[in-house]
Structure formats: C-alpha cells, structure tokens
Scaffold this motif. Structure first.
Motif: not given
Ligand code: NDP
Length: 228
Positions: A82-83, A133, A154, A181
C-alpha cells in the motif's frame, strides 16, 4: 506454498500479486480499505478459504491491530505494498506540508505499523520474509527534486527496512526493499514501462529466492540489487 499478507490488494500491483499467488496455490491474506476493494473475481478464492480479506488503513494503528487479531495462522511473507504518490504540490519551494505528512504516514510509518502488528505471525513461519515495495525514486543517489514528499517517504522507508533487517536478523527474518519497476497502474500511469503482470512475476521470483544473507538490501523487480 506459503501464506502471503499483501497490503493494498484492491488494485494495482497488490491486486496482481494476489492474483498470481492465488493462481499458483498460495494462501493470501489481502488488506483493503473498504468493501469497494473486494472485486467479484475473488469470490471463488474467498469461498474456498484460500483468500482472506481484512480491512485496514495503514495510517490507523487500531484498524491494523483489529485486523491482526483476526488472523491466527503463520504468515510467511508480508508484502508492504500500500502506498500513495502524495500531494499535488510537493517541491521544496512549494510544499503542501499536510500532504507531505500524510505521505510519510502512509509510505513510511504504515509499513512499520504493519510489521509490528504481524510480527507474531511472521515468527511462526519457517521462512519469514518482509518485502516492502519502495521506489527507486527514493534513492539518495538520484538528485531529481520533483515529487520530493514521495521520494523522501521511500528513502525513509528504506532506512526503516534496513534497520528492521538488522533487528530481526537473529530471528532469521528477512527484510528487503524492492523497486517494482515503473508500472502501468493508477499511480504509474498508462505511459509506464511495464505491466502489472511483468512486475508481479519478477517480484514473486525475487521473494521466492531471497535469503537471509541478502536481508537489508534493496532490489528491483528483475531481482538485481540496486543502491539506496
Ligand atoms: P495504486 O495507486 O494503483 O494502488 C495503491 C494501493 O494502496 C491501493 O490498493 C490503495 O487502496 C492502497 N492504499 C493507499 N493508501 C492506503 C492506506 N492509507 N491504507 C491502506 N491501503 C492504502 O498504486 P501501485 O499499485 O502503482 O503501487 C503499489 C506500490 O508500489 C506503492 O507502494 C507504490 O509507491 C509502489 N511503486 C509503484 C510504482 C509504479 O510505477 N506504479 C513505481 C514505484 C513504486 P485503495 O484502493 O483503498 O485506495
């Protein structure tokens, strides 16, 4: 086959990690923030018990504690996925400070809250691993100054994971940071380099083979060690 806890499994990388793990027969405990995160495609896995969903917000210790109390089984791999990307204004010269704090709360403090709450479950595993992550955007060797709240959060979570690796080494618990990635998700955008499938497959290969000797290190989704 093992039991994986994946935070933020409702969409993006977390969703795909859960999908791949379930299809190959692992057990998944997925966290979502609300009912909207429960896709119809999970129904069969939920019915068979291979998938369990718990609701928590990584900013909220009480919700994490409640979720942890619902789980009474060993967890082999804890994936802090989650992020958030953070606020619109996040340059050093024009910073949304509330947004910066929230970004640190979710991306840095959140993973540590999750680890602390689920440490008893990890301690019951024969091969416990903590996988956070993170992002290459947090690397201190990158001098770029855009999205500084995100980058700082991060960089900080990498430091926390490195320290956890030291603190848990004696118990045989691995802790690593990974860059997934630049991935086509809501966060990464449609112009990103790789698909969620490519990222998840790479991450799972790395998770499967990582050893205690590599604990405290930072890897990318291809399994290559990268610098903090
Ligand atoms: P998305 O924005 O697609 O999904 C984020 C996820 O995190 C969702 O399931 C969201 O839940 C959950 N989330 C956000 N805030 C909270 C919270 N306060 N408590 C619980 N859950 C939470 O992001 P990605 O899938 O792209 O990213 C996943 C991880 O990978 C992150 O840590 C991101 O920083 C990292 N990352 C991503 C990159 C990319 O290119 N996509 C690159 C580098 C790192 P909800 O649906 O409820 O909002």
């Amino acid at each position: 086959m093992g039991t994986y806890l994946v935070t933020g499994m409702g969409r993006g990388i977390g969703h795909e990690l859960a999908r791949v793990l379930l299809r190959r027969g692992d057990r998944v405990i997925g966290t979502v923030r609300d009912e909207a995160g429960i896709a119809p495609e999970w129904a069969a896995f939920l019915a068979s018990g291979q998938l369990r969903l718990v609701m928590l917000d990584v900013r909220d210790a009480a919700s994490i504690g409640k979720a942890a109390a619902q789980i009474d089984e060993p967890i082999d791999v804890l994936v802090n996925n989650a992020g958030i990307i953070g606020p619109h204004r996040q340059s050093t010269l024009d910073m949304d400070f509330e947004g910066f704090l929230e970004t640190l709360d979710v991306n840095t403090l959140g993973p540590l809250r999750i680890v602390q709450a689920f440490l008893p479950h990890l301690r019951r595993s024969k091969a416990p691993r903590i996988v956070t992550i993170s992002s290459r955007m947090g690397s201190l060797s990158h001098a770029k100054s855009d999205r500084i709240a995100y980058r700082a959060s991060k960089a900080a979570v990498n430091k926390v994971m490195q320290a956890l690796a030291t603190d848990l080494q004696g118990e045989g618990i691995v802790a690593i940071s990974v860059h997934p990635g630049w991935v086509r998700t809501d966060m990464g955008g449609s112009g990103a380099d790789i698909s969620v499938e490519e990222s998840a497959e790479g991450l799972i290969k790395l998770i499967d083979r990582v050893t205690l000797a590599e604990s405290g290190l930072f890897f990318d989704w291809t399994g290559t060690q990268i610098s903090f």
